[in-house]
Design a protein around this motif. Structure first.
Motif, PDB file in Angstrom:
ATOM      1  N   UNK A  17       0.854  -0.958  -0.196  1.00  0.00           N
ATOM      2  CA  UNK A  17      -0.085   0.111  -0.372  1.00  0.00           C
ATOM      3  C   UNK A  17       1.426   1.483   0.304  1.00  0.00           C
ATOM      4  N   UNK A  18       1.552   1.515   0.225  1.00  0.00           N
ATOM      5  CA  UNK A  18       2.835   2.148   0.688  1.00  0.00           C
ATOM      6  C   UNK A  18       3.773   2.677  -0.443  1.00  0.00           C
ATOM      7  N   UNK A  19       3.765   1.642  -1.124  1.00  0.00           N
ATOM      8  CA  UNK A  19       4.678   1.574  -2.277  1.00  0.00           C
ATOM      9  C   UNK A  19       3.449   2.035  -3.768  1.00  0.00           C
ATOM     10  N   UNK A  20       2.901   2.132  -3.618  1.00  0.00           N
ATOM     11  CA  UNK A  20       1.277   2.553  -4.294  1.00  0.00           C
ATOM     12  C   UNK A  20       1.280   3.285  -4.317  1.00  0.00           C
ATOM     13  N   UNK A  21       1.194   4.381  -2.894  1.00  0.00           N
ATOM     14  CA  UNK A  21       0.797   5.917  -2.644  1.00  0.00           C
ATOM     15  C   UNK A  21       1.834   6.193  -3.479  1.00  0.00           C
ATOM     16  N   UNK A  22       3.393   5.851  -2.646  1.00  0.00           N
ATOM     17  CA  UNK A  22       4.472   6.717  -2.863  1.00  0.00           C
ATOM     18  C   UNK A  22       5.099   6.703  -4.488  1.00  0.00           C
ATOM     19  N   UNK A  23       4.417   6.031  -5.602  1.00  0.00           N
ATOM     20  CA  UNK A  23       4.272   5.225  -7.381  1.00  0.00           C
ATOM     21  C   UNK A  23       3.830   6.047  -7.632  1.00  0.00           C
ATOM     22  N   UNK A  24       2.003   6.628  -7.384  1.00  0.00           N
ATOM     23  CA  UNK A  24       1.269   7.328  -7.072  1.00  0.00           C
ATOM     24  C   UNK A  24       1.992   8.925  -7.048  1.00  0.00           C
ATOM     25  N   UNK A  25       2.272   9.305  -6.183  1.00  0.00           N
ATOM     26  CA  UNK A  25       2.660  10.344  -5.662  1.00  0.00           C
ATOM     27  C   UNK A  25       3.817  11.356  -6.500  1.00  0.00           C
ATOM     28  N   UNK A  26       4.569   9.092  -7.345  1.00  0.00           N
ATOM     29  CA  UNK A  26       6.079  10.163  -8.057  1.00  0.00           C
ATOM     30  C   UNK A  26       5.428  10.632  -9.449  1.00  0.00           C
ATOM     31  N   UNK A  27       4.664   9.639  -9.416  1.00  0.00           N
ATOM     32  CA  UNK A  27       3.794   9.744 -11.344  1.00  0.00           C
ATOM     33  C   UNK A  27       2.974  11.141 -11.094  1.00  0.00           C
ATOM     34  N   UNK A  28       2.389  11.875  -9.842  1.00  0.00           N
ATOM     35  CA  UNK A  28       1.822  13.406 -10.543  1.00  0.00           C
ATOM     36  C   UNK A  28       3.039  14.222 -10.293  1.00  0.00           C
ATOM     37  N   UNK A  29       3.834  13.898 -10.231  1.00  0.00           N
ATOM     38  CA  UNK A  29       5.457  14.741  -9.540  1.00  0.00           C
ATOM     39  C   UNK A  29       6.057  14.599 -11.044  1.00  0.00           C
ATOM     40  N   UNK A  30       6.104  13.212 -11.278  1.00  0.00           N
ATOM     41  CA  UNK A  30       6.436  13.654 -12.689  1.00  0.00           C
ATOM     42  C   UNK A  30       5.464  13.858 -13.901  1.00  0.00           C
ATOM     43  N   UNK A  31       4.248  14.379 -13.801  1.00  0.00           N
ATOM     44  CA  UNK A  31       3.268  14.870 -15.076  1.00  0.00           C
ATOM     45  C   UNK A  31       3.621  16.542 -15.194  1.00  0.00           C
ATOM     46  N   UNK A  32       3.584  16.664 -13.440  1.00  0.00           N
ATOM     47  CA  UNK A  32       4.175  18.624 -13.624  1.00  0.00           C
ATOM     48  C   UNK A  32       5.093  18.294 -13.674  1.00  0.00           C
ATOM     49  N   UNK A  33       6.364  18.406 -13.407  1.00  0.00           N
ATOM     50  CA  UNK A  33       6.937  18.478 -14.289  1.00  0.00           C
ATOM     51  C   UNK A  33       7.536  18.443 -15.425  1.00  0.00           C
ATOM     52  N   UNK A  34       7.339  17.191 -15.780  1.00  0.00           N
ATOM     53  CA  UNK A  34       7.224  17.294 -17.542  1.00  0.00           C
ATOM     54  C   UNK A  34       5.902  18.396 -18.322  1.00  0.00           C
ATOM     55  N   UNK A  35       4.889  18.823 -18.207  1.00  0.00           N
ATOM     56  CA  UNK A  35       4.321  19.727 -17.731  1.00  0.00           C
ATOM     57  C   UNK A  35       5.315  21.640 -17.960  1.00  0.00           C
ATOM     58  N   UNK A  36       5.597  21.828 -16.719  1.00  0.00           N
ATOM     59  CA  UNK A  36       6.897  22.416 -16.392  1.00  0.00           C
ATOM     60  C   UNK A  36       7.945  22.629 -17.541  1.00  0.00           C
ATOM     61  N   UNK A  37       8.264  21.016 -17.947  1.00  0.00           N
ATOM     62  CA  UNK A  37      10.046  21.343 -18.940  1.00  0.00           C
ATOM     63  C   UNK A  37       9.294  21.638 -20.880  1.00  0.00           C
ATOM     64  N   UNK A  38       8.076  21.155 -20.716  1.00  0.00           N
ATOM     65  CA  UNK A  38       7.508  21.315 -22.239  1.00  0.00           C
ATOM     66  C   UNK A  38       7.468  22.811 -22.354  1.00  0.00           C
ATOM     67  N   UNK A  39       7.346  24.081 -21.853  1.00  0.00           N
ATOM     68  CA  UNK A  39       7.324  25.738 -21.785  1.00  0.00           C
ATOM     69  C   UNK A  39       8.664  25.935 -21.873  1.00  0.00           C
ATOM     70  N   UNK A  40       9.758  25.806 -21.543  1.00  0.00           N
ATOM     71  CA  UNK A  40      10.970  25.735 -20.737  1.00  0.00           C
ATOM     72  C   UNK A  40      11.400  26.283 -22.153  1.00  0.00           C
ATOM     73  N   UNK A  41      12.533  26.980 -22.126  1.00  0.00           N
ATOM     74  CA  UNK A  41      12.754  27.052 -23.591  1.00  0.00           C
ATOM     75  C   UNK A  41      14.652  27.120 -23.298  1.00  0.00           C
ATOM     76  N   UNK A  42      15.491  27.269 -24.133  1.00  0.00           N
ATOM     77  CA  UNK A  42      16.639  26.600 -24.494  1.00  0.00           C
ATOM     78  C   UNK A  42      16.993  27.053 -25.793  1.00  0.00           C
ATOM     79  N   UNK A  43      17.909  27.766 -25.523  1.00  0.00           N
ATOM     80  CA  UNK A  43      18.688  28.709 -26.746  1.00  0.00           C
ATOM     81  C   UNK A  43      20.248  28.619 -26.601  1.00  0.00           C
ATOM     82  N   UNK A  44      20.571  28.510 -27.412  1.00  0.00           N
ATOM     83  CA  UNK A  44      21.945  28.035 -28.085  1.00  0.00           C
ATOM     84  C   UNK A  44      22.487  29.116 -28.680  1.00  0.00           C
TER      85      UNK A  44
END
Length: 115
Positions: A17-44
């Motif tokens: 149960x704890x492992x599942x909760x941890x995995x769900x929390x990690x999935x939410x964090x990854x989704x939020x981070x992915x959305x943030x990354x999609x709008x971040x700009x990188x220039x060279x």
């Protein structure tokens, strides 16, 4: 020996149960981070700043800026090379950021699994 089989002590369901909760929390964090990354700009820049490429974290090209001084009708190949170099470097930055973000997310899992 237990005649019922399974895990002695019944400790596994709580851990699962704890492992599942941890995995769900990690999935939410990854989704939020992915959305943030999609709008971040990188220039060279390439060619001493003659060409600049800007990409989003989802590795789509946002813009290319070319200095008028970089446009030489007799050497189009050099301009093409600078464009490719600028885009590749910006994409590399986006990829490194994505990898670093994923590493932060999964870094806490080491040893958390019973196998």
């Amino acid at each position: 020996m237990s005649k019922r089989g399974g895990f002695p002590g019944g400790g596994m369901p709580g851990n699962m149960s704890n492992l599942m909760k941890q995995a769900q929390r990690m999935q939410r964090q990854m989704e939020e981070s992915q959305k943030e990354l999609e709008t971040k700009e990188f220039s060279a820049k390439a060619g001493g700043g003659a060409v600049e490429a800007v990409v989003f974290g989802n590795k789509t090209l946002k813009s290319i800026t070319i200095s008028p001084d970089a446009v030489d009708p007799d050497d189009v190949e050099m301009l093409q090379d600078m464009i490719v170099a600028a885009i590749n470097e910006a994409m590399k930055q986006a990829e490194e950021e994505s990898g670093a973000m994923l590493g932060k997310m999964t870094g806490g899992l080491g040893g958390g699994f019973p196998f």
